[in-house]
Design a protein around this motif. Structure first.
Motif, PDB file in Angstrom:
ATOM      1  N   VAL A 220     -19.049 -71.468 -12.836  1.00 28.43           N
ATOM      2  CA  VAL A 220     -17.852 -70.629 -13.011  1.00 28.43           C
ATOM      3  C   VAL A 220     -16.689 -71.346 -12.350  1.00 28.43           C
ATOM      4  N   PRO A 221     -15.697 -71.777 -13.124  1.00 25.89           N
ATOM      5  CA  PRO A 221     -14.572 -72.521 -12.532  1.00 25.89           C
ATOM      6  C   PRO A 221     -13.779 -71.660 -11.552  1.00 25.89           C
ATOM      7  N   THR A 222     -13.189 -72.333 -10.570  1.00 29.09           N
ATOM      8  CA  THR A 222     -12.379 -71.625  -9.577  1.00 29.09           C
ATOM      9  C   THR A 222     -11.236 -70.868 -10.233  1.00 29.09           C
ATOM     10  N   TRP A 223     -10.597 -71.492 -11.244  1.00 32.16           N
ATOM     11  CA  TRP A 223      -9.478 -70.813 -11.891  1.00 32.16           C
ATOM     12  C   TRP A 223      -9.906 -69.506 -12.552  1.00 32.16           C
ATOM     13  N   SER A 224     -11.163 -69.435 -12.997  1.00 30.15           N
ATOM     14  CA  SER A 224     -11.656 -68.215 -13.642  1.00 30.15           C
ATOM     15  C   SER A 224     -11.889 -67.119 -12.610  1.00 30.15           C
TER      16      SER A 224
END
Length: 299
Positions: A220-224
């Motif tokens: 899960v990307p940080t931006w998400s």
């Protein structure tokens, strides 16, 4: 069983028995047999307005997500009709899908051929279309697209939530991404909720497809996560002003929403709420393929 239900059921019967969606249909049928879905009545008061995150056809392979969507639908009274705004229909002017029987829009590519054979043939929606015209301003032009059916932002989640295809459905286009203009459209739809119409904004809480690592769908990307946490906080506080200023306030925006059409249906939902400043009730959270599938209802 209606004719629409029969065509949908016949198509569903061709899905191989070991497919997760086939198993979901068996579960949904067992739930319906054990506890028939109670229909909405005026005594229930207005139905909530929903914002739901929808996926592409792989949603039909995600048993947990399908169960969450179906459980959510069963927790609400069965609506008389559904009016849905999807991220996948942007337009210059306000439009509605055809009120005559029309094929679905299979607006995706590269998936198993079975998904292009799926059907969701719902009952006549002309009554809902007329009520929509009634609640919109007299100066508001609404164009009926006679050759356009529901796109996957509409039929895919609804097929999971209401697989019987026995509720009239009408899709409304998004003529703008201006939050206040979409909020104003939602305000006009408030009256329909008191008539048993389920008003739904369908998008995805994060939708940065170009920035996902497709080789690691578990990451899960940080931006998400940052965008999802910011939105969840604003929604919990009823901070509509912050949400409307998401372009300048939300962390991770260029990655979470390189284009904004999957977030902006939220403003139709909030506009349709009785009190947009009241905290919402989260029905689904978590992530799928790195994207936030946060979905909620607003009273």
């Amino acid at each position: 069983m209606t004719a629409a239900h029969r065509t949908t059921a016949l198509a569903d019967a061709t899905i191989r028995a070991d497919h997760p969606f086939a198993r979901h249909l068996v579960h949904a049928a067992a739930v319906a047999a054990a506890t028939p879905h109670r229909a909405w009545t005026p005594d229930d008061g207005p139905l909530p307005a929903l914002y739901l995150s929808h996926g592409a056809p792989p949603t039909f392979e995600d048993a947990e997500w399908m169960r969450q969507l179906h459980d959510w639908s069963q927790a609400l009274p069965r609506p008389r009709a559904i009016l849905i705004v999807s991220a996948h229909w942007e337009s210059d002017e306000l439009g509605i899908t055809s009120t005559a029987p029309t094929e679905l829009v299979y607006d995706f590519g590269g998936f198993d051929p079975m998904y292009y054979r799926m059907r969701y043939d719902t009952p006549d929606n002309t009554g809902l279309a007329q009520r929509l015209i009634d609640v919109l301003p007299d100066t508001q032009r609404v164009y009926e697209h006679r050759t356009r059916g529901l796109d996957h932002g509409a039929w895919l989640p609804l097929k999971v939530m209401y697989p019987e295809a026995d509720i009239p459905v009408l899709q409304l286009s998004m003529p703008t991404h201006d939050p206040q203009a979409l909020f104003a459209i939602g305000r006009r739809l408030q009256a329909l909720r008191s008539e048993g119409v389920l008003v739904v904004g369908s998008g995805f809480m994060t939708h940065g497809l170009p920035y996902l690592d497709w080789s690691r769908p578990d990451i899960v990307p940080t931006w998400s996560t940052e965008f999802d946490e910011w939105a969840a906080d604003a929604l919990s506080r009823g901070d509509v002003d912050a949400l409307e200023r998401f372009r300048s306030l939300a962390p991770g925006l260029p990655f979470a929403h390189p284009t904004v059409e999957h977030f902006t249906p939220i403003f139709v939902t909030l506009g349709a709420a009785t009190d947009a400043a009241a905290p919402v009730t989260t029905a689904i959270d978590g992530f799928a393929m790195g994207l936030a599938k946060r979905s909620f209802q607003a009273a």
